[in-house]
Design a protein around this motif. Structure first.
Motif, short mmCIF file in Angstrom:
data_model
loop_
_atom_site.label_atom_id
_atom_site.label_comp_id
_atom_site.label_asym_id
_atom_site.label_seq_id
_atom_site.Cartn_x
_atom_site.Cartn_y
_atom_site.Cartn_z
N CYS A 58 36.52 35.33 37.56
CA CYS A 58 36.08 34.19 36.74
C CYS A 58 34.64 33.84 37.11
O CYS A 58 34.21 34.09 38.24
CB CYS A 58 36.94 32.95 37.03
SG CYS A 58 38.68 33.20 36.76
N GLY A 59 33.95 33.24 36.17
CA GLY A 59 32.61 32.70 36.44
C GLY A 59 31.67 33.75 37.01
O GLY A 59 31.53 34.86 36.48
N THR A 60 31.02 33.38 38.09
CA THR A 60 30.06 34.28 38.73
C THR A 60 30.72 35.58 39.18
O THR A 60 30.10 36.66 39.11
CB THR A 60 29.41 33.54 39.93
OG1 THR A 60 28.55 32.54 39.39
CG2 THR A 60 28.62 34.46 40.82
N SER A 61 31.95 35.50 39.64
CA SER A 61 32.65 36.71 40.08
C SER A 61 32.85 37.68 38.92
O SER A 61 32.79 38.90 39.08
CB SER A 61 33.99 36.34 40.72
OG SER A 61 33.75 35.59 41.89
N ILE A 104 37.91 40.10 41.96
CA ILE A 104 36.74 39.57 42.66
C ILE A 104 36.87 38.06 42.75
O ILE A 104 37.08 37.39 41.73
CB ILE A 104 35.43 39.93 41.91
CG1 ILE A 104 35.38 41.43 41.59
CG2 ILE A 104 34.21 39.51 42.71
CD1 ILE A 104 34.19 41.82 40.72
N SER A 105 36.73 37.52 43.95
CA SER A 105 36.79 36.07 44.11
C SER A 105 36.13 35.64 45.41
O SER A 105 36.51 36.12 46.48
CB SER A 105 38.25 35.60 44.09
OG SER A 105 38.31 34.20 44.32
N GLN A 106 35.17 34.77 45.30
CA GLN A 106 34.54 34.23 46.51
C GLN A 106 35.58 33.49 47.35
O GLN A 106 35.80 33.82 48.49
CB GLN A 106 33.40 33.27 46.11
CG GLN A 106 32.53 32.76 47.25
CD GLN A 106 33.18 31.70 48.13
OE1 GLN A 106 33.20 31.81 49.36
NE2 GLN A 106 33.76 30.69 47.53
N SER A 107 36.24 32.51 46.73
CA SER A 107 37.16 31.65 47.48
C SER A 107 38.47 32.36 47.81
O SER A 107 39.12 32.02 48.79
CB SER A 107 37.48 30.41 46.64
OG SER A 107 38.13 30.79 45.44
N GLY A 108 38.85 33.29 46.96
CA GLY A 108 40.16 33.92 47.12
C GLY A 108 41.29 32.99 46.71
O GLY A 108 42.46 33.25 46.99
N ALA A 157 27.49 26.08 43.32
CA ALA A 157 26.91 27.21 42.57
C ALA A 157 26.85 28.43 43.48
O ALA A 157 26.23 28.40 44.54
CB ALA A 157 25.52 26.84 42.08
N SER A 158 27.49 29.48 43.07
CA SER A 158 27.56 30.67 43.91
C SER A 158 26.23 31.42 43.89
O SER A 158 25.65 31.66 42.84
CB SER A 158 28.67 31.57 43.37
OG SER A 158 28.83 32.67 44.21
N GLN A 165 28.99 40.25 46.64
CA GLN A 165 30.00 40.92 45.80
C GLN A 165 29.40 42.17 45.17
O GLN A 165 30.00 43.26 45.18
CB GLN A 165 30.46 39.99 44.67
CG GLN A 165 31.35 38.85 45.13
CD GLN A 165 31.50 37.74 44.09
OE1 GLN A 165 30.70 37.62 43.15
NE2 GLN A 165 32.53 36.92 44.25
N LYS A 243 23.93 29.54 36.24
CA LYS A 243 23.37 28.76 37.35
C LYS A 243 22.64 27.53 36.80
O LYS A 243 22.81 26.44 37.32
CB LYS A 243 22.35 29.57 38.16
CG LYS A 243 22.83 30.62 39.12
CD LYS A 243 23.63 30.14 40.29
CE LYS A 243 25.08 29.97 39.90
NZ LYS A 243 25.99 31.04 40.24
N VAL A 363 38.63 26.73 42.04
CA VAL A 363 39.38 26.21 40.90
C VAL A 363 40.83 26.67 41.04
O VAL A 363 41.20 27.76 40.62
CB VAL A 363 38.74 26.68 39.56
CG1 VAL A 363 39.49 26.08 38.37
CG2 VAL A 363 37.27 26.27 39.52
O1 M6R Z 1 36.03 31.65 44.08
P1 M6R Z 1 35.82 32.48 42.84
O2 M6R Z 1 34.82 33.54 43.00
O3 M6R Z 1 37.15 33.05 42.35
O4 M6R Z 1 35.35 31.46 41.77
C1 M6R Z 1 35.14 31.84 40.43
C2 M6R Z 1 34.34 30.79 39.69
O5 M6R Z 1 35.04 29.57 39.65
C3 M6R Z 1 32.96 30.57 40.29
O6 M6R Z 1 32.23 31.75 40.36
C4 M6R Z 1 32.17 29.53 39.50
O7 M6R Z 1 31.83 30.02 38.24
C5 M6R Z 1 30.93 29.12 40.31
N1 M6R Z 1 30.76 27.70 40.26
C6 M6R Z 1 29.69 29.82 39.86
O8 M6R Z 1 28.53 29.37 40.45
#
Ligand code: M6R
Length: 366
Positions: A58-61, A104-108, A157-158, A165, A243, A363
Motif C-alpha cells: 500500500c502507499g509508498t510500499s 512490501i511493508s515498512q511497518s509490517g 511520510a516514508s 525497500q 509525499k 494503518v
Molecule cells: O507500513 P507500510 O509500508 O505497509 O505502510 C503502507 C502505507 O500506509 C504507507 O506507505 C503510507 O502511504 C505512508 N504514509 C507513505 O508515506
C-alpha cells in the motif's frame, strides 16, 4: 533524538546514505562479486523458476513495488504484477501454487497487506516479505523474507524505508537475474559495483538541500503540482506526488509523462508547477519532448536531471542534478530531491511534518 534536525522526516532523509548501506550490508560484496540475501537462500530456486511474481503493498510500499516491477522484468525477464493489497484481497485473484508473492511493508502491520498475504498463502503461493520492522505481523506471516534494515522510521511520510525497500528488491532482482542467466557476468559485476556506490551518490544528492529549499520557497503557495516521469521514474513521480500531498496538503498528481496528452495537459498554464524526473536513461529523448510540450503552455518546470546535462537546463525554470548510475538504480537517487522538496514546502507552510493530519504511521484498520 532528532539528532539535531528539526524533524524526524529530515533526519530520516539525511540518514539515507547509511540506511541504504545497511540494507546491503552482508549482502552485496562487489570485490568478491557476491550478492546473497540470507532469507532468499532456501527460496532462490523457487524464485528463479517462478512463472510470475505478484507484489502487494500500500502507499509508498506499493510504489517501491512498481519500481521493482521494472527491475525484475528488465533484468530477470520474469513477468511481475503489482497490486494494491486492498484491491487484490477483494477481487478473487487468480493465484497459483507456483506464484511467488512479495509483500512490501515498512511497518509490517498494514491490515490490507496482511490480509492479502493470508489469502495468497491459502492458495498455496510462496510468500516473501520485505519489511522494515523486525518481528512484525507480516514478517511473521510470510514463508521467508529480507528485512530492509532502514532502522526505525518515525516520520509518517516514508522516506528512508522507501529507498531501503527499493534497494532490497533490486538486490533480489539482480540475484535472480544472475541465477537465471538473464544478465551477463559483466553486467552482474557492474551492477554490484553500482549498487555499492549508491550511498556515496545519495550523499552527493543531499548536498542540493539548500538549493531545493530555495525552490521550495518559490512554490510554497502553489495549489497544485504535477509530477511526470517515464519508465522507472514513473513510480518516482507517483511517490513524489504522494509525499507532497501527505505533508503539505497541496494537491499533487503523478503521471507517466506520455499520458499527459491524454488529459492532464489541459491543466497546464503559467500557474502550474510541473516536476519532471528527466534523468539520462532510455526515455530521455521522449521526456525532453514532454518538457517542450509543457513549456509551450507556460508551465513552470522543475527538472531532476543527470549531472552534466546541458540540454534540459536551458529549457526549464529550475534544475536539480543527481549523479549518473545504472538505469535500474536511478530511483534510489531521483526520489531524494522530491522528498526534500515536499519537506521544505510543508515546513514553509507551517505543517506538522512528522504527524500530518488524518494519517497514522501504520494503518492497522482496513
Ligand atoms: O507500513 P507500510 O509500508 O505497509 O505502510 C503502507 C502505507 O500506509 C504507507 O506507505 C503510507 O502511504 C505512508 N504514509 C507513505 O508515506
Amino acid at each position: 533524538e532528532k539528532g539535531g534536525y528539526d524533524h524526524f522526516m529530515l533526519k530520516e532523509i539525511f540518514e539515507q546514505p547509511r540506511s541504504i548501506a545497511d540494507s546491503m550490508r552482508g549482502r552485496v560484496n562487489s570485490q568478491e562479486e557476491i550478492l546473497q540475501l540470507g532469507g532468499l537462500r532456501d527460496y532462490m530456486d523457487k524464485l528463479a523458476l517462478a512463472k510470475r511474481i505478484i507484489i502487494v503493498g500500500c502507499g509508498t510500499s506499493w510504489h517501491a513495488g512498481l519500481v521493482a516491477e521494472y527491475v525484475f522484468e528488465e533484468l530477470a525477464r520474469i513477468p511481475v504484477e503489482v497490486e494494491y493489497a486492498s484491491e487484490f484481497r477483494y477481487r478473487n485473484p487468480i493465484i497459483h501454487a507456483d506464484d511467488f508473492v512479495i509483500a512490501i511493508s515498512q511497518s509490517g502491520e498494514t491490515a490490507d497487506t496482511l490480509a492479502a498475504i493470508q489469502l495468497a498463502k491459502s492458495k498455496g503461493a510462496t510468500i516473501f516479505g520485505v519489511c522494515n520492522v523486525v518481528g512484525s505481523s507480516i514478517a511473521r506471516e510470510t514463508h521467508a523474507g529480507a528485512y530492509t534494515h532502514a532502522g526505525p522510521e518515525i516520520g509518517v511520510a516514508s522516506t528512508k524505508a522507501f529507498t531501503a525497500q527499493v534497494t532490497v528488491l533490486t538486490q533480489m532482482a539482480v540475484a535472480m537475474a544472475h541465477k537465471r542467466g538473464t544478465i551477463t557476468e559483466e553486467l552482474y559485476r557492474q551492477l554490484l559495483l553500482d549498487l555499492s556506490a549508491i550511498p556515496q551518490k545519495v550523499e552527493q544528492v543531499l548536498k542540493a538541500a539548500d538549493r531545493i529549499k530555495e525552490i521550495a520557497y518559490i512554490f510554497t503557495y502553489a495549489r497544485n503540482f504535477i509530477y511526470l516521469g517515464r519508465g522507472l521514474n514513473f513510480p518516482v513521480a507517483l511517490e513524489g506526488a504522494l509525499k507532497l500531498k501527505e505533508i503539505s496538503y497541496i494537491h499533487a498528481e503523478g503521471y507517466p509523462a506520455a499520458e499527459m496528452k491524454h488529459g492532464p495537459i489541459a491543466l497546464i498554464d503559467e500557474d502550474m508547477p510541473v516536476v519532471f524526473i528527466a534523468t539520462k536513461d532510455s526515455s530521455y529523448e521522449k521526456i525532453v519532448s514532454n518538457i517542450q510540450e509543457v513549456k509551450a503552455r507556460k508551465g513552470r518546470v522543475i527538472a531532476i536531471v543527470t549531472e552534466g546535462d546541458t540540454l534540459i537546463p536551458g529549457m526549464v525554470d529550475f534544475v536539480i542534478e543527481v549523479p549518473e548510475t545504472h538505469e535500474v538504480l536511478i530511483p534510489l537517487l531521483s526520489s531524494i530531491p522530491l522528498q526534500l522538496l515536499s519537506y521544505y514546502i510543508a515546513v514553509m507552510r507551517g505543517r506538522n511534518v512528522d504527524q500530518p493530519r488524518n494519517l497514522a504511521k501504520s494503518v492497522t484498520v482496513e
